[in-house]
Design a protein around this motif. Sequence first.
Motif, PDB file in Angstrom:
ATOM      1  N   ARG A   1     -92.054  80.203 -30.191  1.00  7.53           N
ATOM      2  CA  ARG A   1     -93.078  79.966 -31.219  1.00  7.53           C
ATOM      3  C   ARG A   1     -94.400  80.650 -30.873  1.00  7.53           C
TER       4      ARG A   1
ATOM      5  N   ASN B   1     -80.927  63.154 -24.552  1.00  4.10           N
ATOM      6  CA  ASN B   1     -79.668  63.333 -25.286  1.00  4.10           C
ATOM      7  C   ASN B   1     -79.880  64.068 -26.612  1.00  4.10           C
TER       8      ASN B   1
ATOM      9  N   ASP C   1     -93.471  72.478 -32.681  1.00  2.00           N
ATOM     10  CA  ASP C   1     -94.053  72.745 -34.004  1.00  2.00           C
ATOM     11  C   ASP C   1     -95.377  71.998 -34.168  1.00  2.00           C
TER      12      ASP C   1
ATOM     13  N   SER D   1     -73.847  70.197 -29.430  1.00  2.00           N
ATOM     14  CA  SER D   1     -74.587  69.460 -28.406  1.00  2.00           C
ATOM     15  C   SER D   1     -73.649  68.516 -27.658  1.00  2.00           C
ATOM     16  N   TYR D   2     -73.976  68.274 -26.404  1.00  2.00           N
ATOM     17  CA  TYR D   2     -73.187  67.320 -25.620  1.00  2.00           C
ATOM     18  C   TYR D   2     -73.208  65.960 -26.284  1.00  2.00           C
ATOM     19  N   MET D   3     -74.336  65.612 -26.910  1.00  2.00           N
ATOM     20  CA  MET D   3     -74.419  64.310 -27.571  1.00  2.00           C
ATOM     21  C   MET D   3     -73.364  64.187 -28.660  1.00  2.00           C
ATOM     22  N   ASP D   4     -73.256  65.201 -29.503  1.00  2.00           N
ATOM     23  CA  ASP D   4     -72.273  65.133 -30.577  1.00  2.00           C
ATOM     24  C   ASP D   4     -70.858  65.099 -30.011  1.00  2.00           C
TER      25      ASP D   4
ATOM     26  N   GLU E   1     -70.133  61.682 -28.503  1.00  2.00           N
ATOM     27  CA  GLU E   1     -70.093  60.550 -29.441  1.00  2.00           C
ATOM     28  C   GLU E   1     -68.970  60.666 -30.469  1.00  2.00           C
TER      29      GLU E   1
ATOM     30  N   ARG F   1     -76.486  66.279 -39.088  1.00  2.00           N
ATOM     31  CA  ARG F   1     -77.254  67.425 -38.591  1.00  2.00           C
ATOM     32  C   ARG F   1     -77.851  68.231 -39.745  1.00  2.00           C
TER      33      ARG F   1
ATOM     34  N   GLU G   1     -80.945  66.488 -41.100  1.00  2.00           N
ATOM     35  CA  GLU G   1     -82.104  66.767 -40.233  1.00  2.00           C
ATOM     36  C   GLU G   1     -82.677  68.159 -40.525  1.00  2.00           C
TER      37      GLU G   1
ATOM     38  N   MET H   1     -86.533  69.164 -41.783  1.00  2.00           N
ATOM     39  CA  MET H   1     -87.398  70.149 -41.125  1.00  2.00           C
ATOM     40  C   MET H   1     -87.839  71.209 -42.134  1.00  2.00           C
TER      41      MET H   1
ATOM     42  N   ARG I   1     -91.078  73.500 -41.372  1.00  2.00           N
ATOM     43  CA  ARG I   1     -90.817  73.904 -39.983  1.00  2.00           C
ATOM     44  C   ARG I   1     -89.600  74.834 -40.003  1.00  2.00           C
TER      45      ARG I   1
ATOM     46  N   LEU J   1     -88.392  77.751 -38.398  1.00  2.00           N
ATOM     47  CA  LEU J   1     -87.540  78.143 -37.271  1.00  2.00           C
ATOM     48  C   LEU J   1     -86.697  76.943 -36.810  1.00  2.00           C
ATOM     49  N   SER J   2     -87.353  75.795 -36.717  1.00  2.00           N
ATOM     50  CA  SER J   2     -86.622  74.587 -36.328  1.00  2.00           C
ATOM     51  C   SER J   2     -85.516  74.281 -37.327  1.00  2.00           C
TER      52      SER J   2
ATOM     53  N   GLU K   1     -82.534  76.721 -36.940  1.00  2.00           N
ATOM     54  CA  GLU K   1     -81.672  76.400 -35.800  1.00  2.00           C
ATOM     55  C   GLU K   1     -80.884  75.117 -36.063  1.00  2.00           C
TER      56      GLU K   1
ATOM     57  N   ARG L   1     -76.809  74.454 -36.182  1.00  2.00           N
ATOM     58  CA  ARG L   1     -76.152  73.325 -35.510  1.00  2.00           C
ATOM     59  C   ARG L   1     -75.216  72.592 -36.473  1.00  2.00           C
TER      60      ARG L   1
ATOM     61  N   ALA M   1     -81.531  89.299 -26.331  1.00  2.00           N
ATOM     62  CA  ALA M   1     -82.449  89.266 -25.181  1.00  2.00           C
ATOM     63  C   ALA M   1     -82.475  90.603 -24.453  1.00  2.00           C
ATOM     64  N   ARG M   2     -81.440  91.401 -24.663  1.00  2.00           N
ATOM     65  CA  ARG M   2     -81.355  92.711 -24.007  1.00  2.00           C
ATOM     66  C   ARG M   2     -81.651  93.864 -24.968  1.00  2.00           C
TER      67      ARG M   2
END
Lengths: 362, 362
Positions: free
Chosen positions: A173, A341, A352, B27-30, B33, B55, B58, B62, B67, B69-70, B73, B77, B172-173
């Motif tokens: 950001r 989590n 943000d 995500s590990y959470m999903d 659970e 998801r 959510e 956002m 928001r 960019l959030s 992403e 998800r 990134a490269r």
Amino acid sequence: MNESSADALTQEALSHWYVRLLANGVSYMDASEVIPKVRSWREWCRLWMDRAAVREREAREMEEAGRMLSAAEAYVRASLAYHFAQFVYHEDIELKAEAQRRKVAAYQRGAPHLDPPAERVEIPWPGGRTLPGVLRIPEGAKGEDGAPCVVLVAGLDSTKEEFYTLEGVFHARGIATFAFDGPAQGENADLQLQPDFERVVSVVMDHLAGDARLDSSRIGALGVSLGGYYAPRSLAFEPRLKAGVGVCGPYDMGEIWEGLPALTRQGVCASFQTENEEQGALKSQEISLRGCLSGLDRPLLIIHGARDRLCPVEQAHKIAAEAGDSCELVVYEEGVHVCNNIPFLWRPLAADWLADKLDVDT
Amino acid sequence: MNESSADALTQEALSHWYVRLLANGVSYMDASEVIPKVRSWREWCRLWMDRAAVREREAREMEEAGRMLSAAEAYVRASLAYHFAQFVYHEDIELKAEAQRRKVAAYQRGAPHLDPPAERVEIPWPGGRTLPGVLRIPEGAKGEDGAPCVVLVAGLDSTKEEFYTLEGVFHARGIATFAFDGPAQGENADLQLQPDFERVVSVVMDHLAGDARLDSSRIGALGVSLGGYYAPRSLAFEPRLKAGVGVCGPYDMGEIWEGLPALTRQGVCASFQTENEEQGALKSQEISLRGCLSGLDRPLLIIHGARDRLCPVEQAHKIAAEAGDSCELVVYEEGVHVCNNIPFLWRPLAADWLADKLDVDT
């Protein structure tokens, strides 16, 4: 996660912190392979150090092949494994110190090649000491008067190196980050915990304000866990901070002392360098925001998880009540301690929100 | 991962693909659970669709808060949760198709706001169809004659949306990425699997070569799983590809047919639109690199995991043997299928290798 063969302390540690390892950059592979080997908490540090050494060897190989970004990220991975080796571990103080040293060395070796680079800063601190920090300024963060910056404030037994994954959310950001080791943290683990942490942050601010690459009028702070107490407190007393975020920090540690996990109480005692737990309980009462926030005139965001078993959500409500209109409170029903989590929810929110308060165009 | 209450098919699916969910952005959470709720494989799709809807909500919130960019992403998800809802799932074809549609819609809603943006491209394909793709060009990827680019080739029952975390390693490269749905993939799930996949990639190359933002002389390909067969094959037959990477693909699927997981065999049969598994076994023999690679005059990197239980590592050795000096073979002893347990090792390697072959200054 298979923890059936682990002892009670290990199971307690994992019940609080397993998701923290993953959220902060430990690979699922390492977590799922190392943890089942831990039969007693005493073994925790050595087993993670062994795995960290494997990750460090891989980093060295990448470096030797001239693959510098890959090597840098691999060194961070090694560093994180060393970090969690010693995290809340007090069984063997020599071994803990060795893991700390290797953590710092591994991180430092990769730091210049990260994107953005992680520049080591050493801010003078009384007693001939320093506050060692990591400043990272992303390409896209250069405003007219320098880059906006967020000071990342670690909690108990946490350190600057553990903020790696969180930093990326700010860099994306256009916000620079500065993470550092205060008293009783990381390289300063031998200094006593300082409840009036605003004095530490003020010294950090003196330094950052003198860095022409940063915009001193656009600096905020974010703290997690005990840092979720340090950051709001610093915001209250340090007028140069433009905004602050506290994540799952206590309002008054004395109030929640009895309910803290054994390893955390051990950590508080070690950080205060007390003789015994009774002294620790007394000292913990000094960690309090009572009376600090009522006159707050800059924005504070408090994030908490309703399922936080370490710092109960009532503590967040007390912070918000005392800070009044300056404070926004966000409680995630599913969030555990530090909402580790659900990093994918709270981190973008915090970034943000800070971007908005620091006038960053995202 | 607690799978004790799941049925045999679910346990088999998880034993092969649990780490794939995590590596590709669930995500590990999903994972921790949703999966314990799955008592029979039939329930898998609905339970993941329910979580995906959470998801997605959510993401919408956002977006409504500006928001972007959030939100973007978060939409990815949600998209990934819809993707894995339908992945290798053939119990309820209507439900699978619905999950596919929602996956595409969620991804598309976030796509323009990702960093770098994900631009939807529709390349004409016979029969009035298109090859829908996702082109992402990072800021730092613009060379004198346009950006270098890697074509990402999905495998069986995988799609363009699943490449999100892998794409970031290339960005990134300073390398652009193009991921797409070929026949029998994603939005083209109703088209038959095409063993001579080089014809598909050639149509993609025609399009990319006409995009002035890309450097047509610096385009490579990387494929995973069955894409680890498609990509080397495309490299052999499509001279405009400068280099290629195959990850855990077969040399000859007929040779390994009997050992494939039941869900994979089902998937191959569905993709070939065969009447029964005997026909599928016959068709699988058409998936072969035999005789294709011996004259290869551009560099090929083959990455394989010695612990791959889906496509045995011997297949990689056969590819390398036939391709000869043009091929580098890297076998990770600890790697499972697609080395999804060690993405932090193979992905940077593949990206660095391709950067080198595409003359990218990293």
